[in-house]
Motif scaffolding. Structure first.
Motif, PDB file in Angstrom:
ATOM      1  N   THR A  19     -15.359  54.579 -55.368  1.00 19.87           N
ATOM      2  CA  THR A  19     -15.738  55.986 -55.405  1.00 19.87           C
ATOM      3  C   THR A  19     -17.095  56.065 -54.720  1.00 19.87           C
ATOM      4  O   THR A  19     -18.096  55.588 -55.247  1.00 19.87           O
ATOM      5  CB  THR A  19     -15.832  56.496 -56.854  1.00 19.87           C
ATOM      6  OG1 THR A  19     -14.583  56.265 -57.505  1.00 19.87           O
ATOM      7  CG2 THR A  19     -16.167  57.969 -56.889  1.00 19.87           C
ATOM      8  N   ILE A  34     -17.200  64.556 -67.314  1.00 16.62           N
ATOM      9  CA  ILE A  34     -17.176  63.099 -67.158  1.00 16.62           C
ATOM     10  C   ILE A  34     -16.618  62.445 -68.423  1.00 16.62           C
ATOM     11  O   ILE A  34     -15.842  61.495 -68.357  1.00 16.62           O
ATOM     12  CB  ILE A  34     -18.572  62.564 -66.807  1.00 16.62           C
ATOM     13  CG1 ILE A  34     -19.026  63.150 -65.463  1.00 16.62           C
ATOM     14  CG2 ILE A  34     -18.569  61.036 -66.747  1.00 16.62           C
ATOM     15  CD1 ILE A  34     -20.483  62.895 -65.145  1.00 16.62           C
ATOM     16  N   TYR A  35     -16.991  62.975 -69.572  1.00 20.09           N
ATOM     17  CA  TYR A  35     -16.501  62.457 -70.854  1.00 20.09           C
ATOM     18  C   TYR A  35     -14.975  62.554 -70.930  1.00 20.09           C
ATOM     19  O   TYR A  35     -14.297  61.578 -71.258  1.00 20.09           O
ATOM     20  CB  TYR A  35     -17.146  63.226 -72.002  1.00 20.09           C
ATOM     21  CG  TYR A  35     -16.578  62.892 -73.351  1.00 20.09           C
ATOM     22  CD1 TYR A  35     -16.890  61.688 -73.974  1.00 20.09           C
ATOM     23  CD2 TYR A  35     -15.723  63.773 -74.007  1.00 20.09           C
ATOM     24  CE1 TYR A  35     -16.363  61.376 -75.219  1.00 20.09           C
ATOM     25  CE2 TYR A  35     -15.194  63.463 -75.254  1.00 20.09           C
ATOM     26  CZ  TYR A  35     -15.514  62.273 -75.847  1.00 20.09           C
ATOM     27  OH  TYR A  35     -14.990  61.953 -77.069  1.00 20.09           O
ATOM     28  N   PHE A  37     -12.860  62.853 -68.455  1.00 17.63           N
ATOM     29  CA  PHE A  37     -12.281  61.960 -67.453  1.00 17.63           C
ATOM     30  C   PHE A  37     -12.255  60.533 -67.987  1.00 17.63           C
ATOM     31  O   PHE A  37     -11.244  59.834 -67.884  1.00 17.63           O
ATOM     32  CB  PHE A  37     -13.083  62.037 -66.149  1.00 17.63           C
ATOM     33  CG  PHE A  37     -12.580  61.107 -65.087  1.00 17.63           C
ATOM     34  CD1 PHE A  37     -11.391  61.356 -64.431  1.00 17.63           C
ATOM     35  CD2 PHE A  37     -13.306  59.978 -64.740  1.00 17.63           C
ATOM     36  CE1 PHE A  37     -10.917  60.494 -63.450  1.00 17.63           C
ATOM     37  CE2 PHE A  37     -12.844  59.112 -63.757  1.00 17.63           C
ATOM     38  CZ  PHE A  37     -11.653  59.373 -63.115  1.00 17.63           C
ATOM     39  N   ALA A  38     -13.356  60.095 -68.594  1.00 22.39           N
ATOM     40  CA  ALA A  38     -13.424  58.734 -69.147  1.00 22.39           C
ATOM     41  C   ALA A  38     -12.405  58.558 -70.278  1.00 22.39           C
ATOM     42  O   ALA A  38     -11.771  57.501 -70.379  1.00 22.39           O
ATOM     43  CB  ALA A  38     -14.834  58.436 -69.645  1.00 22.39           C
ATOM     44  N   ARG A  41      -9.064  58.081 -68.676  1.00 22.38           N
ATOM     45  CA  ARG A  41      -8.960  56.743 -68.088  1.00 22.38           C
ATOM     46  C   ARG A  41      -8.826  55.672 -69.172  1.00 22.38           C
ATOM     47  O   ARG A  41      -8.161  54.665 -68.966  1.00 22.38           O
ATOM     48  CB  ARG A  41     -10.177  56.438 -67.213  1.00 22.38           C
ATOM     49  CG  ARG A  41     -10.371  57.380 -66.040  1.00 22.38           C
ATOM     50  CD  ARG A  41      -9.259  57.360 -65.066  1.00 22.38           C
ATOM     51  NE  ARG A  41      -9.377  56.198 -64.199  1.00 22.38           N
ATOM     52  CZ  ARG A  41      -8.443  55.806 -63.360  1.00 22.38           C
ATOM     53  NH1 ARG A  41      -7.308  56.452 -63.262  1.00 22.38           N
ATOM     54  NH2 ARG A  41      -8.608  54.755 -62.617  1.00 22.38           N
ATOM     55  N   TYR A  68     -20.607  57.767 -66.422  1.00 21.73           N
ATOM     56  CA  TYR A  68     -19.222  57.284 -66.454  1.00 21.73           C
ATOM     57  C   TYR A  68     -19.159  55.821 -66.873  1.00 21.73           C
ATOM     58  O   TYR A  68     -18.326  55.438 -67.703  1.00 21.73           O
ATOM     59  CB  TYR A  68     -18.526  57.474 -65.101  1.00 21.73           C
ATOM     60  CG  TYR A  68     -17.140  56.889 -65.122  1.00 21.73           C
ATOM     61  CD1 TYR A  68     -16.129  57.490 -65.873  1.00 21.73           C
ATOM     62  CD2 TYR A  68     -16.849  55.708 -64.455  1.00 21.73           C
ATOM     63  CE1 TYR A  68     -14.867  56.928 -65.943  1.00 21.73           C
ATOM     64  CE2 TYR A  68     -15.586  55.148 -64.521  1.00 21.73           C
ATOM     65  CZ  TYR A  68     -14.608  55.761 -65.265  1.00 21.73           C
ATOM     66  OH  TYR A  68     -13.358  55.199 -65.342  1.00 21.73           O
ATOM     67  N   GLU A  69     -20.041  55.000 -66.336  1.00 15.97           N
ATOM     68  CA  GLU A  69     -20.058  53.568 -66.684  1.00 15.97           C
ATOM     69  C   GLU A  69     -20.233  53.394 -68.194  1.00 15.97           C
ATOM     70  O   GLU A  69     -19.558  52.583 -68.819  1.00 15.97           O
ATOM     71  CB  GLU A  69     -21.193  52.873 -65.938  1.00 15.97           C
ATOM     72  CG  GLU A  69     -21.322  51.397 -66.248  1.00 15.97           C
ATOM     73  CD  GLU A  69     -22.513  50.771 -65.558  1.00 15.97           C
ATOM     74  OE1 GLU A  69     -22.363  49.643 -65.056  1.00 15.97           O
ATOM     75  OE2 GLU A  69     -23.597  51.395 -65.511  1.00 15.97           O
ATOM     76  N   ASN A  72     -17.004  54.541 -70.127  1.00 21.58           N
ATOM     77  CA  ASN A  72     -15.773  53.784 -69.878  1.00 21.58           C
ATOM     78  C   ASN A  72     -15.501  52.830 -71.036  1.00 21.58           C
ATOM     79  O   ASN A  72     -16.297  51.933 -71.303  1.00 21.58           O
ATOM     80  CB  ASN A  72     -15.882  52.995 -68.579  1.00 21.58           C
ATOM     81  CG  ASN A  72     -14.690  52.075 -68.384  1.00 21.58           C
ATOM     82  OD1 ASN A  72     -13.550  52.488 -68.526  1.00 21.58           O
ATOM     83  ND2 ASN A  72     -14.960  50.821 -68.078  1.00 21.58           N
TER      84      ASN A  72
END
Length: 101
Positions: A19, A34-35, A37-38, A41, A68-69, A72
């Motif tokens: 990305t 972002i939360y 999305f994580a 995933r 994001y890191e 995850n």
């Protein structure tokens, strides 16, 4: 997220991904997006552990990538924040999975 899932589903073996955020100078997402999305995933299962390289060059990009890191929680996704696509390709080629310093 949906587009990434569709692309991944078209391959029988899970692929490493890059990305590249270096061209982004304005983000229209925040922590909540972002939360979620994580979370999405985290629920996915892959055929193997995948390396997810996030390429950044400025502090805002780095901040988004770190969020994001941190969020995850999928043990099948190894996230690394790097400064170039070349670094990402070197990491992908390393069988030990450690980025070259």
């Amino acid at each position: 997220a949906w587009a990434a899932e569709m692309a991944e589903a078209s391959h029988s073996v899970s692929l490493d991904r890059i990305t590249d955020l270096t061209a982004v100078d304005r983000f229209e997402v925040g922590f909540r997006e972002i939360y979620y999305f994580a979370l999405r995933r985290s629920a996915q299962r892959f055929s193997r552990v995948v390396k997810s390289a996030i390429v950044v060059q400025d502090p805002v990009q780095l901040g988004i990538a770190r969020v994001y890191e941190t969020l995850n929680e999928n043990p099948q996704i190894q996230v690394r924040i790097l400064q170039s696509v070349a670094e990402a390709m070197e990491w992908f080629a390393d069988p030990k999975g450690e980025p070259n310093e």
